[in-house]
Design a protein around this motif. Structure first.
Motif, mmCIF file in Angstrom:
data_model
loop_
_atom_site.group_PDB
_atom_site.id
_atom_site.type_symbol
_atom_site.label_atom_id
_atom_site.label_comp_id
_atom_site.label_asym_id
_atom_site.label_seq_id
_atom_site.Cartn_x
_atom_site.Cartn_y
_atom_site.Cartn_z
ATOM 1 N N ALA A 12 0.801 -1.225 0.000
ATOM 2 C CA ALA A 12 0.000 0.000 0.000
ATOM 3 C C ALA A 12 0.836 1.279 0.000
ATOM 4 O O ALA A 12 0.453 2.275 0.598
ATOM 5 C CB ALA A 12 -0.985 -0.012 1.166
ATOM 6 N N ALA A 13 1.966 1.263 -0.693
ATOM 7 C CA ALA A 13 2.807 2.458 -0.773
ATOM 8 C C ALA A 13 2.170 3.549 -1.627
ATOM 9 O O ALA A 13 2.398 4.731 -1.404
ATOM 10 C CB ALA A 13 4.187 2.097 -1.319
ATOM 11 N N GLY A 14 1.397 3.172 -2.640
ATOM 12 C CA GLY A 14 0.659 4.136 -3.440
ATOM 13 C C GLY A 14 1.404 4.786 -4.582
ATOM 14 O O GLY A 14 0.847 5.641 -5.272
ATOM 15 N N GLN A 15 2.644 4.420 -4.815
ATOM 16 C CA GLN A 15 3.403 5.022 -5.910
ATOM 17 C C GLN A 15 2.759 4.737 -7.263
ATOM 18 O O GLN A 15 2.782 5.576 -8.157
ATOM 19 C CB GLN A 15 4.851 4.522 -5.901
ATOM 20 N N CYS A 16 2.178 3.567 -7.408
ATOM 21 C CA CYS A 16 1.543 3.196 -8.678
ATOM 22 C C CYS A 16 0.393 4.144 -9.012
ATOM 23 O O CYS A 16 0.244 4.572 -10.159
ATOM 24 C CB CYS A 16 1.064 1.749 -8.642
ATOM 25 N N VAL A 17 -0.385 4.498 -8.003
ATOM 26 C CA VAL A 17 -1.520 5.394 -8.216
ATOM 27 C C VAL A 17 -1.040 6.791 -8.607
ATOM 28 O O VAL A 17 -1.634 7.447 -9.463
ATOM 29 C CB VAL A 17 -2.414 5.447 -6.962
ATOM 30 N N LEU A 18 0.042 7.229 -8.006
ATOM 31 C CA LEU A 18 0.587 8.543 -8.346
ATOM 32 C C LEU A 18 1.139 8.573 -9.773
ATOM 33 O O LEU A 18 1.009 9.579 -10.466
ATOM 34 C CB LEU A 18 1.689 8.932 -7.357
ATOM 35 N N VAL A 48 3.067 3.244 -16.213
ATOM 36 C CA VAL A 48 2.902 1.874 -15.727
ATOM 37 C C VAL A 48 4.262 1.201 -15.565
ATOM 38 O O VAL A 48 4.521 0.548 -14.546
ATOM 39 C CB VAL A 48 2.007 1.061 -16.686
ATOM 40 N N ARG A 49 5.124 1.361 -16.546
ATOM 41 C CA ARG A 49 6.469 0.779 -16.447
ATOM 42 C C ARG A 49 7.224 1.335 -15.236
ATOM 43 O O ARG A 49 7.880 0.601 -14.507
ATOM 44 C CB ARG A 49 7.257 1.035 -17.729
ATOM 45 N N GLU A 50 7.124 2.645 -15.044
ATOM 46 C CA GLU A 50 7.801 3.267 -13.908
ATOM 47 C C GLU A 50 7.208 2.782 -12.587
ATOM 48 O O GLU A 50 7.932 2.501 -11.631
ATOM 49 C CB GLU A 50 7.722 4.791 -13.993
ATOM 50 N N ALA A 51 5.890 2.629 -12.542
ATOM 51 C CA ALA A 51 5.239 2.127 -11.334
ATOM 52 C C ALA A 51 5.738 0.727 -10.990
ATOM 53 O O ALA A 51 6.004 0.419 -9.820
ATOM 54 C CB ALA A 51 3.723 2.115 -11.516
ATOM 55 N N ALA A 52 5.887 -0.117 -11.989
ATOM 56 C CA ALA A 52 6.396 -1.472 -11.759
ATOM 57 C C ALA A 52 7.828 -1.437 -11.236
ATOM 58 O O ALA A 52 8.195 -2.209 -10.347
ATOM 59 C CB ALA A 52 6.312 -2.295 -13.040
ATOM 60 N N VAL A 54 9.322 1.010 -9.484
ATOM 61 C CA VAL A 54 9.477 1.602 -8.151
ATOM 62 C C VAL A 54 8.653 0.911 -7.068
ATOM 63 O O VAL A 54 8.813 1.231 -5.894
ATOM 64 C CB VAL A 54 9.166 3.124 -8.151
ATOM 65 N N CYS A 55 7.807 -0.026 -7.443
ATOM 66 C CA CYS A 55 6.973 -0.717 -6.453
ATOM 67 C C CYS A 55 7.868 -1.418 -5.425
ATOM 68 O O CYS A 55 8.646 -2.300 -5.778
ATOM 69 C CB CYS A 55 6.065 -1.735 -7.136
ATOM 70 N N PRO A 56 7.776 -1.036 -4.152
ATOM 71 C CA PRO A 56 8.668 -1.607 -3.138
ATOM 72 C C PRO A 56 8.427 -3.095 -2.878
ATOM 73 O O PRO A 56 9.304 -3.781 -2.367
ATOM 74 C CB PRO A 56 8.382 -0.779 -1.886
ATOM 75 N N ALA A 57 7.257 -3.594 -3.257
ATOM 76 C CA ALA A 57 6.935 -4.998 -3.020
ATOM 77 C C ALA A 57 7.010 -5.843 -4.287
ATOM 78 O O ALA A 57 6.743 -7.034 -4.245
ATOM 79 C CB ALA A 57 5.530 -5.097 -2.433
ATOM 80 N N ALA A 58 7.365 -5.222 -5.413
ATOM 81 C CA ALA A 58 7.396 -5.919 -6.708
ATOM 82 C C ALA A 58 6.060 -6.613 -6.987
ATOM 83 O O ALA A 58 6.013 -7.742 -7.455
ATOM 84 C CB ALA A 58 8.560 -6.900 -6.770
ATOM 85 N N ALA A 59 4.975 -5.895 -6.705
ATOM 86 C CA ALA A 59 3.630 -6.446 -6.865
ATOM 87 C C ALA A 59 3.048 -6.208 -8.250
ATOM 88 O O ALA A 59 1.956 -6.687 -8.546
ATOM 89 C CB ALA A 59 2.717 -5.852 -5.810
ATOM 90 N N ILE A 60 3.764 -5.474 -9.107
ATOM 91 C CA ILE A 60 3.278 -5.138 -10.446
ATOM 92 C C ILE A 60 4.168 -5.782 -11.480
ATOM 93 O O ILE A 60 5.392 -5.632 -11.440
ATOM 94 C CB ILE A 60 3.260 -3.616 -10.657
ATOM 95 N N GLN A 61 3.551 -6.504 -12.406
ATOM 96 C CA GLN A 61 4.287 -7.099 -13.521
ATOM 97 C C GLN A 61 3.748 -6.531 -14.820
ATOM 98 O O GLN A 61 2.550 -6.392 -15.008
ATOM 99 C CB GLN A 61 4.137 -8.625 -13.542
ATOM 100 N N VAL A 62 4.686 -6.218 -15.709
ATOM 101 C CA VAL A 62 4.340 -5.727 -17.035
ATOM 102 C C VAL A 62 4.771 -6.788 -18.042
ATOM 103 O O VAL A 62 5.919 -7.200 -18.065
ATOM 104 C CB VAL A 62 5.059 -4.389 -17.340
ATOM 105 N N VAL A 63 3.809 -7.213 -18.846
ATOM 106 C CA VAL A 63 4.073 -8.194 -19.895
ATOM 107 C C VAL A 63 3.960 -7.454 -21.225
ATOM 108 O O VAL A 63 2.889 -6.967 -21.586
ATOM 109 C CB VAL A 63 3.067 -9.360 -19.835
ATOM 110 N N GLU A 64 5.086 -7.315 -21.895
ATOM 111 C CA GLU A 64 5.100 -6.590 -23.174
ATOM 112 C C GLU A 64 4.555 -7.494 -24.286
ATOM 113 O O GLU A 64 4.726 -8.702 -24.277
ATOM 114 C CB GLU A 64 6.527 -6.150 -23.516
ATOM 115 N N GLY A 65 3.930 -6.816 -25.252
ATOM 116 C CA GLY A 65 3.443 -7.575 -26.413
ATOM 117 C C GLY A 65 1.967 -7.595 -26.540
ATOM 118 O O GLY A 65 1.194 -7.241 -25.766
#
Length: 65
Positions: A12-18, A48-52, A54-65
């Motif tokens: 719940a750091a919230g960086q992704c929302v920002l 979205v890439r930046e959010a992934a 900086v996410c401190p918990a590595a809770a965001i994955q980006v799948v390109e393509g």
């Protein structure tokens, strides 16, 4: 691009929302990430890439393509 989140990892750091508010939100009760758009528009992809990155918990994955 496809976006995936692992809510059980989120701290719940919230960086992704920002960085990409059109793609991510936080639950009111505990601040855990909610994915609003798994296939974001081209204009949101940089955030979205930046959010992934900086996410401190590595809770965001980006799948390109």
């Amino acid at each position: 691009m496809r976006v995936e989140v692992e809510q059980d990892k989120c701290v719940a750091a919230g960086q992704c929302v920002l960085l990409a508010p059109e793609v991510f939100d936080q639950r009111d009760e505990d601040g855990i990430v909610e994915l609003l758009d798994a296939r974001p528009a081209p204009g949101a992809r940089e955030g979205v890439r930046e959010a992934a990155e900086v996410c401190p918990a590595a809770a965001i994955q980006v799948v390109e393509g």
